[in-house]
Design a protein around this motif. Sequence first.
Motif, PDB file in Angstrom:
ATOM      1  N   HIS A 241       2.002   1.121  11.688  1.00 45.49           N
ATOM      2  CA  HIS A 241       1.273   0.531  10.572  1.00 45.49           C
ATOM      3  C   HIS A 241       0.142   1.457  10.146  1.00 45.49           C
ATOM      4  CE1 HIS A 241       3.339  -3.279  10.795  1.00 45.49           C
ATOM      5  NE2 HIS A 241       3.181  -3.280  12.114  1.00 45.49           N
ATOM      6  N   ASN A 242      -0.405   1.188   8.979  1.00 44.95           N
ATOM      7  CA  ASN A 242      -1.554   1.958   8.501  1.00 44.95           C
ATOM      8  C   ASN A 242      -2.734   1.716   9.420  1.00 44.95           C
ATOM      9  OD1 ASN A 242       0.137   2.524   6.354  1.00 44.95           O
ATOM     10  ND2 ASN A 242      -0.761   0.968   5.042  1.00 44.95           N
ATOM     11  N   SER A 243      -3.440   2.768   9.745  1.00 40.87           N
ATOM     12  CA  SER A 243      -4.604   2.681  10.627  1.00 40.87           C
ATOM     13  C   SER A 243      -5.844   3.117   9.845  1.00 40.87           C
ATOM     14  CB  SER A 243      -4.398   3.574  11.854  1.00 40.87           C
ATOM     15  OG  SER A 243      -5.525   3.533  12.685  1.00 40.87           O
ATOM     16  N   TYR A 244      -6.680   2.141   9.498  1.00 41.65           N
ATOM     17  CA  TYR A 244      -7.871   2.409   8.687  1.00 41.65           C
ATOM     18  C   TYR A 244      -9.077   2.690   9.571  1.00 41.65           C
ATOM     19  CZ  TYR A 244      -5.410   0.940   4.505  1.00 41.65           C
ATOM     20  OH  TYR A 244      -4.528   0.861   3.461  1.00 41.65           O
ATOM     21  N   GLU A 245      -9.890   3.633   9.139  1.00 40.95           N
ATOM     22  CA  GLU A 245     -11.146   3.936   9.824  1.00 40.95           C
ATOM     23  C   GLU A 245     -12.192   2.882   9.458  1.00 40.95           C
ATOM     24  OE1 GLU A 245     -11.626   6.698  12.042  1.00 40.95           O
ATOM     25  OE2 GLU A 245      -9.458   6.469  11.875  1.00 40.95           O
ATOM     26  N   ASP A 246     -13.222   2.785  10.289  1.00 39.57           N
ATOM     27  CA  ASP A 246     -14.312   1.836  10.021  1.00 39.57           C
ATOM     28  C   ASP A 246     -14.901   2.090   8.640  1.00 39.57           C
ATOM     29  OD1 ASP A 246     -14.010   0.657  12.483  1.00 39.57           O
ATOM     30  OD2 ASP A 246     -15.648   1.767  13.422  1.00 39.57           O
ATOM     31  N   GLY A 247     -15.117   1.021   7.901  1.00 39.71           N
ATOM     32  CA  GLY A 247     -15.694   1.125   6.569  1.00 39.71           C
ATOM     33  C   GLY A 247     -14.659   1.230   5.460  1.00 39.71           C
ATOM     34  N   TYR A 248     -13.391   1.354   5.826  1.00 34.99           N
ATOM     35  CA  TYR A 248     -12.305   1.445   4.847  1.00 34.99           C
ATOM     36  C   TYR A 248     -11.313   0.320   5.115  1.00 34.99           C
ATOM     37  CZ  TYR A 248     -14.170   6.120   4.044  1.00 34.99           C
ATOM     38  OH  TYR A 248     -14.997   7.174   3.761  1.00 34.99           O
ATOM     39  N   SER A 249     -10.655  -0.170   4.050  1.00 37.98           N
ATOM     40  CA  SER A 249      -9.708  -1.266   4.239  1.00 37.98           C
ATOM     41  C   SER A 249      -8.572  -1.170   3.226  1.00 37.98           C
ATOM     42  CB  SER A 249     -10.409  -2.608   4.081  1.00 37.98           C
ATOM     43  OG  SER A 249     -10.750  -2.812   2.721  1.00 37.98           O
ATOM     44  N   GLU A 250      -7.506  -1.884   3.532  1.00 27.63           N
ATOM     45  CA  GLU A 250      -6.360  -1.938   2.629  1.00 27.63           C
ATOM     46  C   GLU A 250      -6.728  -2.638   1.324  1.00 27.63           C
ATOM     47  OE1 GLU A 250      -1.642  -3.113   2.741  1.00 27.63           O
ATOM     48  OE2 GLU A 250      -2.965  -3.866   4.298  1.00 27.63           O
ATOM     49  N   ALA A 251      -7.717  -3.508   1.360  1.00 27.88           N
ATOM     50  CA  ALA A 251      -8.147  -4.195   0.141  1.00 27.88           C
ATOM     51  C   ALA A 251      -8.643  -3.201  -0.908  1.00 27.88           C
ATOM     52  CB  ALA A 251      -9.239  -5.204   0.466  1.00 27.88           C
ATOM     53  N   LYS A 252      -9.198  -2.082  -0.468  1.00 29.97           N
ATOM     54  CA  LYS A 252      -9.730  -1.064  -1.376  1.00 29.97           C
ATOM     55  C   LYS A 252      -8.778   0.127  -1.508  1.00 29.97           C
ATOM     56  CE  LYS A 252     -13.022   0.946  -3.815  1.00 29.97           C
ATOM     57  NZ  LYS A 252     -13.482   0.420  -5.090  1.00 29.97           N
ATOM     58  N   PHE A 253      -8.221   0.589  -0.389  1.00 38.70           N
ATOM     59  CA  PHE A 253      -7.363   1.772  -0.351  1.00 38.70           C
ATOM     60  C   PHE A 253      -5.970   1.352   0.105  1.00 38.70           C
ATOM     61  CE2 PHE A 253     -11.705   3.159   0.301  1.00 38.70           C
ATOM     62  CZ  PHE A 253     -11.829   4.182  -0.625  1.00 38.70           C
ATOM     63  N   GLU A 254      -5.119   1.063  -0.866  1.00 38.08           N
ATOM     64  CA  GLU A 254      -3.781   0.556  -0.563  1.00 38.08           C
ATOM     65  C   GLU A 254      -2.803   1.720  -0.391  1.00 38.08           C
ATOM     66  OE1 GLU A 254      -1.299  -2.961  -2.461  1.00 38.08           O
ATOM     67  OE2 GLU A 254      -1.335  -1.190  -3.758  1.00 38.08           O
ATOM     68  N   VAL A 255      -2.079   1.725   0.714  1.00 39.30           N
ATOM     69  CA  VAL A 255      -1.085   2.759   0.983  1.00 39.30           C
ATOM     70  C   VAL A 255       0.307   2.160   0.792  1.00 39.30           C
ATOM     71  CG1 VAL A 255      -0.143   4.307   2.723  1.00 39.30           C
ATOM     72  CG2 VAL A 255      -2.609   3.976   2.571  1.00 39.30           C
ATOM     73  N   ASN A 256       1.103   2.829  -0.036  1.00 35.53           N
ATOM     74  CA  ASN A 256       2.451   2.364  -0.343  1.00 35.53           C
ATOM     75  C   ASN A 256       3.461   3.347   0.235  1.00 35.53           C
ATOM     76  OD1 ASN A 256       4.994   2.091  -1.688  1.00 35.53           O
ATOM     77  ND2 ASN A 256       3.984   0.853  -3.250  1.00 35.53           N
ATOM     78  N   ARG A 257       4.326   2.844   1.127  1.00 34.48           N
ATOM     79  CA  ARG A 257       5.338   3.690   1.767  1.00 34.48           C
ATOM     80  C   ARG A 257       6.750   3.228   1.400  1.00 34.48           C
ATOM     81  NH1 ARG A 257       3.811   3.525   8.005  1.00 34.48           N
ATOM     82  NH2 ARG A 257       4.229   1.333   7.618  1.00 34.48           N
ATOM     83  N   GLU A 258       6.918   2.568   0.261  1.00 33.10           N
ATOM     84  CA  GLU A 258       8.219   2.027  -0.115  1.00 33.10           C
ATOM     85  C   GLU A 258       9.269   3.113  -0.355  1.00 33.10           C
ATOM     86  OE1 GLU A 258       7.897  -0.772  -3.306  1.00 33.10           O
ATOM     87  OE2 GLU A 258       6.407  -1.969  -2.231  1.00 33.10           O
ATOM     88  N   ASN A 259       8.873   4.241  -0.875  1.00 34.08           N
ATOM     89  CA  ASN A 259       9.791   5.342  -1.125  1.00 34.08           C
ATOM     90  C   ASN A 259       9.725   6.313   0.057  1.00 34.08           C
ATOM     91  OD1 ASN A 259      10.913   7.877  -2.013  1.00 34.08           O
ATOM     92  ND2 ASN A 259      10.740   7.120  -4.105  1.00 34.08           N
ATOM     93  N   PRO A 260      10.851   6.640   0.690  1.00 37.64           N
ATOM     94  CA  PRO A 260      10.815   7.541   1.844  1.00 37.64           C
ATOM     95  C   PRO A 260      10.458   8.985   1.492  1.00 37.64           C
ATOM     96  CG  PRO A 260      13.079   7.007   1.266  1.00 37.64           C
ATOM     97  CD  PRO A 260      12.198   6.155   0.393  1.00 37.64           C
ATOM     98  N   ASP A 261      10.458   9.334   0.211  1.00 42.76           N
ATOM     99  CA  ASP A 261      10.157  10.703  -0.200  1.00 42.76           C
ATOM    100  C   ASP A 261       8.667  10.994  -0.346  1.00 42.76           C
ATOM    101  OD1 ASP A 261      12.868  11.318  -0.277  1.00 42.76           O
ATOM    102  OD2 ASP A 261      13.043  10.710  -2.377  1.00 42.76           O
ATOM    103  N   TYR A 262       7.863   9.958  -0.454  1.00 43.17           N
ATOM    104  CA  TYR A 262       6.417  10.181  -0.606  1.00 43.17           C
ATOM    105  C   TYR A 262       5.649   8.938  -0.189  1.00 43.17           C
ATOM    106  CZ  TYR A 262       7.040   7.645  -5.008  1.00 43.17           C
ATOM    107  OH  TYR A 262       7.356   6.709  -5.953  1.00 43.17           O
ATOM    108  N   ILE A 263       4.350   9.133   0.043  1.00 46.60           N
ATOM    109  CA  ILE A 263       3.432   8.038   0.359  1.00 46.60           C
ATOM    110  C   ILE A 263       2.326   8.077  -0.682  1.00 46.60           C
ATOM    111  CG2 ILE A 263       1.832   7.080   2.052  1.00 46.60           C
ATOM    112  CD1 ILE A 263       3.532   8.428   4.225  1.00 46.60           C
ATOM    113  N   LEU A 264       2.020   6.927  -1.256  1.00 46.06           N
ATOM    114  CA  LEU A 264       1.048   6.839  -2.337  1.00 46.06           C
ATOM    115  C   LEU A 264      -0.160   6.027  -1.885  1.00 46.06           C
ATOM    116  CD1 LEU A 264       0.497   7.204  -5.439  1.00 46.06           C
ATOM    117  CD2 LEU A 264       1.575   4.977  -5.724  1.00 46.06           C
TER     118      LEU A 264
END
Length: 67
Positions: A23-46
Motif C-alpha cells: 500500500h501507499n506509505s505516507y510520511e508524517d504531515g502528508y496524507s492521501e486526502a491531499k496527495f492521491e496516488v493512482n496505480r490503476e494503470n500498470p505502465d505508470y503511477i500518477l
Amino acid sequence: MFWYQQPPRNGLKLIVSTSTWSHNSYEDGYSEAKFEVNRENPDYILMTIKNVTPKDEATYFCAASDH
C-alpha cells in the motif's frame, strides 16, 4: 516509486512511497486526502495534488527503483 516535494529554498521531503506489492506509505504531515496516488494503470503511477493552495508551491519529483 517515491514522490518528493521541494519547497522554495528547502531540501527534498519524501511525501509517499508506493510499490506494486504494498500500500501507499505516507510520511508524517502528508496524507492521501491531499496527495492521491493512482496505480490503476500498470505502465505508470500518477500523483494528484488536491485542493491546491499557495502553500503547495514547490517542485515535485518522482523516483523509481527496480527493487
